[in-house]
Design an enzyme around this catalytic site. Structure first.
Site: not given
Length: 992
Positions: A691, A693-695, A697, A815
């Site tokens: 996976g 994302g913006a933050s 891996k 979140d």
């Protein structure tokens, strides 16, 4: 310009198209609105009159348009006020529950000369409230929008206004005293706005016709003005959740003769409650002054009011006894006095003359016996008396109280035998009798308590064997019976309880072996059988329990070898000390970290060096002393050599890795690990990425011991939803601060972390089925049948409930979404990703302002998006969206919804097409009844007003009751049954 051209064309149509003038105005108004549902499709120029059109009602005498009701039509755009005000007979205009999203001009409705009723509530309107409104207005409702600025002082000139509601906006300033000039006003609702701190205007005392005054959450300060006592027609007074101070004015209570409900909770009121003044409140039905600083005693006059139904005085500093006059309150159904300093005994006739439903007097100093007639009305559901000095026997009358759901009698001085029927009450959810002097045995009639979830009886004198009937309690999650005198064998049936989370039977006199079948308790998190007389071998099945985190078998007579299968557990607590175990210790535990876990087992002395004390003589001791000195010197030299070589190796040979920032000195563990942190870094290859994302891996890492872990590698700058976290605590720090401290079977486990200069690593337990979003919204959706989805909902709710209610301080996730709910190999759900969580460390855990919005679109609660103020109600809204996803199988945002989201789509589809159009068509229709009840919980969670959403504890309770409710309740999506019960309160701790 286009609208004017279209209007000109309409007015220029041939005489054969004979639509009247009102119809033409309405068609022009329609052009200014967006109608994605085609709700106004029957509006056309072919009719002679608009009187049969959707939303239109005409005056019978004049034929002119008198009422326009556009509520719940999913309209958006601006309010076409200028056009609609051209309708000369328009008396009522209702745009509630739409998506209108513009500002209103200052004189938007000034031309509506005949307008009596204006309702624009539950929209997205913003900007200032129009200062110029028709003098003819009787009702004005602008609730639940985004209006800002001050309340116009000109409202004081609306001399015919009877109802004004501005609830839940973003209004600022202080309450205008000019509102006190509206002598016709009957309803004034200003609650839940962002007003500046200010007092209640004393001019409100001039509103002689006022029947309801709702000022909750208005930032009010100072004392309650005595002038409110002049409101002789007032039925409902709510001043809760403010910062009011001082006593309750004598003039207030003596003047409100018709009052039905008074709510003053969560303020800073102090002093004593007025006494004689309550004699004038003959119609008072509900009085709530909880969570204040009130002192003195409870007035007899208040308790003696015959219409009094609910009395809430909890969390104050009240003293003295509960007046006997409470027996005269014929309608009393709720009495909550917990967290005071009350003494004496409860009136013996309590419950005799009313249908008492809830009694909570916890955390006081009451004494004496439980009144025998509490359940005479046959409605008692909650009896909560914990932490007092009650004594005597539990009255036998309670065994006939079939309505009881929660009984908490812990930490008192009760004695004698528990009435047999009490064990088996059919609706009982929680039975807590801990730390009393109760005796006798656990009755086998307990098998009839099919709803029992928690059985807590530790610290008593119970004897006899554990009945087989306990194994019939399919909903039992916690069975805690330590520190008693229980004997006999552990029934095999206990380990058939698939929902069992805690089994604590330590410090009894149980004997025999642990029954075969313990592996069936897949949800078991804690097993404590310490200090009994149990024997035989330790079952290897214990290693197959996936979430077992606490295992204590110490102080027994277990023999044989320790099963190698226990290595699969990696528990936070493992205690096998003081038994008769022999053989070898499993390699994972054969180290210093687990030394205390194996003490007192002579057969293990050779398994771990130094485990057993030396038995040699003095000379042997001296020789060993010198041997240890030489051994220490050689070991020290070896350590120096190894450290030097290691330093040289990592400093030069692996310089590139060090440059990447993985400083091994920065590793931090939160559990006892069965692997080396150094091994993690070697396996972070791109082939293992699962996976991104913006933050950063996420990697799937297979370790040498066969274990799988998930590693999140964060970049230096993390994100919060759609914003940077520069202004708040770094997401890595937040995740470590939260997950590093908490332990729960429905919270993903953080094994360890590494914080270095350029990169940060978080090592979690691996969840083989990925996230709920991955399964629910792709081709694997078929794996999620309804029982699985229902289980996921309960698991995730329990995780969030733990964060909100059981963590000290409490934690708000911020979140919550389906992609942050991870699934194990049996589809057990765990809440993950705490990078934007908020820890409430203050005593006042109300809404707190954030600098930026955290969360994901489609899940963000409306009030959070508008105000940046966050509390646990924001999480509850987001979880409600997750429930709607589980029921519908749809995404939270989709082009199918137009400008709406999943919440709005579900609401409108239910209203227009019914339940079957909402439920995911891939689900088995045989579960329709259960699905409808879960959907009701989701809709309750996503209510636009935060105050009306349940607590997470309430959500868990309602979800668990879905399969237990009577069939007569199915399909009632708005049933009061799903309203939050007042009993779901924080003072009851982790047991609720």
């Amino acid at each position: 310009m286009l609208q004017q051209l279209l209007l000109f064309l309409l007015l220029s149509l041939p005489p054969t198209l004979s639509l009247n003038q009102d119809g033409l105005f309405l068609l022009q108004a329609k052009l200014q609105l967006s109608d994605p549902q085609n709700a106004l499709s029957d509006w056309n120029h072919r009719d002679a009159t608009p009187c049969n059109w959707t939303a239109v009602t005409c005056d019978a005498a004049t034929g002119g348009v008198a009422t326009l009701d556009f509520s719940n039509l999913q309209l958006s755009g601006p309010v076409p006020a200028t056009t609609l005000c051209r309708l000369p007979s328009l008396a009522s205009l209702n745009f509630s529950y739409n998506n209108l999203n513009a500002t209103l001009p200052a004189a938007a409705f000034s031309a509506c000369a005949a307008l009596l009723h204006l309702d624009l509530s539950q929209n997205l309107l913003s900007g200032a409230i129009p200062a110029t409104l028709p003098d003819s207005l009787v009702t004005l409702d602008l609730s639940c929008n985004n209006f800002s600025g001050d309340i116009p002082a000109s409202f004081g000139q609306l001399r015919q206004l009877q109802s004004l509601s501005l609830v839940s906006n973003l209004l600022a300033g202080t309450l205008p005293s000019s509102l006190g000039n509206i002598s016709t006003l009957k309803i004034l609702r200003l609650a839940y706005n962002t007003f500046d701190a200010g007092p209640i205007p004393k001019e409100f005392g001039n509103l002689k016709n006022l029947e309801e005054l709702w000022l909750a959450g208005c930032s009010l300060v100072g004392p309650i003005p005595p002038s409110l006592g002049r409101l002789s027609n007032l039925l409902n007074l709510d001043l809760s959740q403010n910062n009011l101070v001082g006593d309750i004015p004598e003039q207030l209570v003596s003047g409100l003769r018709n009052i039905v409900q008074i709510e003053l909770y969560e303020n800073s009121l102090s002093g004593a409650l007025p006494r004689a003044a309550f004699t004038n409140l003959a119609n008072l039905e509900r009085f709530d002054a909880s969570t204040n600083e009130l002192t003195g005693t409870i007035p007899e006059e208040l308790c003696g009011l015959k219409k009094l139904g609910s009395l809430n005085l909890y969390e104050n500093k009240l003293e003295g006894s509960l007046p006997e006059t409470i027996v005269k309150s014929l309608n009393l159904y709720e009495l909550k006095l917990f967290n005071n300093s009350l003494t004496g005994s409860l009136p013996s006739g309590l419950g005799k003359n009313s249908k008492l439903q809830s009694l909570d007097v916890s955390y006081n100093r009451f004494s004496g016996e439980i009144p025998a007639r509490l359940c005479d009305g046959g409605a008692l559901e909650e009896l909560i008396l914990i932490y007092n000095s009650f004594s005597g026997r539990i009255p036998e009358s309670l065994e006939e109280c079939k309505s009881l759901r929660r009984v908490r009698l812990g930490n008192n001085n009760f004695s004698g035998v528990v009435p047999e029927g009490l064990w088996g009450l059919p609706h009982l959810y929680l039975l807590e009798l801990v730390y009393n002097s109760l005796s006798g045995s656990i009755s086998n009639s307990i098998s009839g308590a099919w709803n029992l979830s928690m059985l807590l009886i530790s610290g008593n004198k119970f004897s006899g064997s554990i009945p087989e009937g306990v194994g019939e309690l399919g909903n039992l999650e916690k069975f805690v019976a330590n520190n008693n005198s229980l004997t006999g064998r552990i029934p095999k049936s206990v380990f058939r309880l698939s929902q069992l989370d805690r089994l604590v039977l330590g410090d009894n006199q149980l004997f025999g072996e642990i029954p075969v079948g313990v592996g069936g308790c897949k949800k078991l998190n804690e097993l404590d059988l310490a200090n009994n007389r149990l024997g035989g071998s330790i079952p290897k099945e214990l290693g197959d329990l996936p979430v077992l985190n606490y295992l204590d078998l110490s102080g027994n007579q277990f023999s044989g070898e320790i099963p190698i299968e226990l290595q699969k557990l990696k528990p936070d607590l493992l205690n096998l000390s003081n038994n008769q175990l022999s053989g070898v210790i499993p390699p994972l535990y054969a180290n210093e970290n687990y030394r205390k876990s194996f003490l007192g087992n002579p057969g293990l002395c050779k398994a771990l060096s130094g485990l057993c004390p030396s038995l040699g003589g003095e000379s042997e001791g001296k020789s060993r002393k010198y041997a240890w000195i030489f051994r220490f010197i050689f070991v020290l030299a070896g350590i120096v050599l190894i450290v030097g070589v290691a330093w040289f190796y990592f400093k030069f040979r692996d310089f590139k890795k060090m440059k990447k920032g993985f400083h091994f000195s920065k590793w931090r563990s939160f559990h006892k690990l069965g692997f080396s942190e150094f091994e993690i870094i070697k396996l972070l290859s791109e082939d293992n990425v699962i996976g991104s994302g913006a933050s950063g891996k996420v990697y799937k890492v297979a370790l040498s011991n066969g274990e799988l872990v998930a590693v999140k590698k964060l970049w230096r700058a993390t994100k919060m939803g759609n914003e940077s976290v520069d202004s708040e605590k770094d997401g890595f720090e937040v995740e470590v601060e939260t997950l590093g401290k908490i332990r729960h079977k429905n919270i993903v486990r953080l094994w360890c972390c590494c914080n270095s200069k350029d990169s940060k690593l978080l090592v979690y337990e691996y969840m083989p089925n990925g996230s709920l979003a991955d399964l629910l919204h792709n081709s694997k959706k078929s794996l999620l049948d309804w029982p699985t989805r229902y289980k996921i909902a309960i698991d995730a709710a329990e995780g969030l409930s733990y964060l909100h209610h059981d963590c000290v301080p409490s934690i708000v996730h911020r979140d919550v979404k389906s992609s942050n709910i991870l699934l194990d190999d049996e589809f057990g759900a765990k809440v993950a990703d705490f990078g934007v969580a908020k820890i409430f460390k203050g005593a006042n855990q109300g809404a707190e302002s954030m600098s930026v919005i955290a969360g994901s679109y489609g899940y963000i609660a409306p009030e959070y998006a508008y105000t940046l103020r966050v509390n646990e109600k924001s999480d509850i809204y987001s979880f409600g969206v997750v429930i709607l996803e589980l029921v519908t199988g749809k995404l939270p945002l989709d082009p199918e919804y137009g400008e709406n989201d999943l919440v709005k789509w579900v609401q409108s589809t239910l209203d227009q097409k019914g339940l079957d159009e909402v439920i995911d068509p891939t689900l088995d229709i045989q579960f329709r009844e259960e699905i409808s009840k879960v959907l009701s919980v989701g809709l309750h969670c996503t209510n636009s007003l935060p105050i009306t959403r349940p607590s997470m504890r309430g959500v868990v309770k309602k979800l668990k009751e879905v399969t237990e409710l009577p069939k007569s309740l199915s399909g009632k999506l708005s049933s009061p049954y799903f309203q939050e019960e007042a009993s779901d309160i924080d003072h009851e701790g982790s047991l609720v």
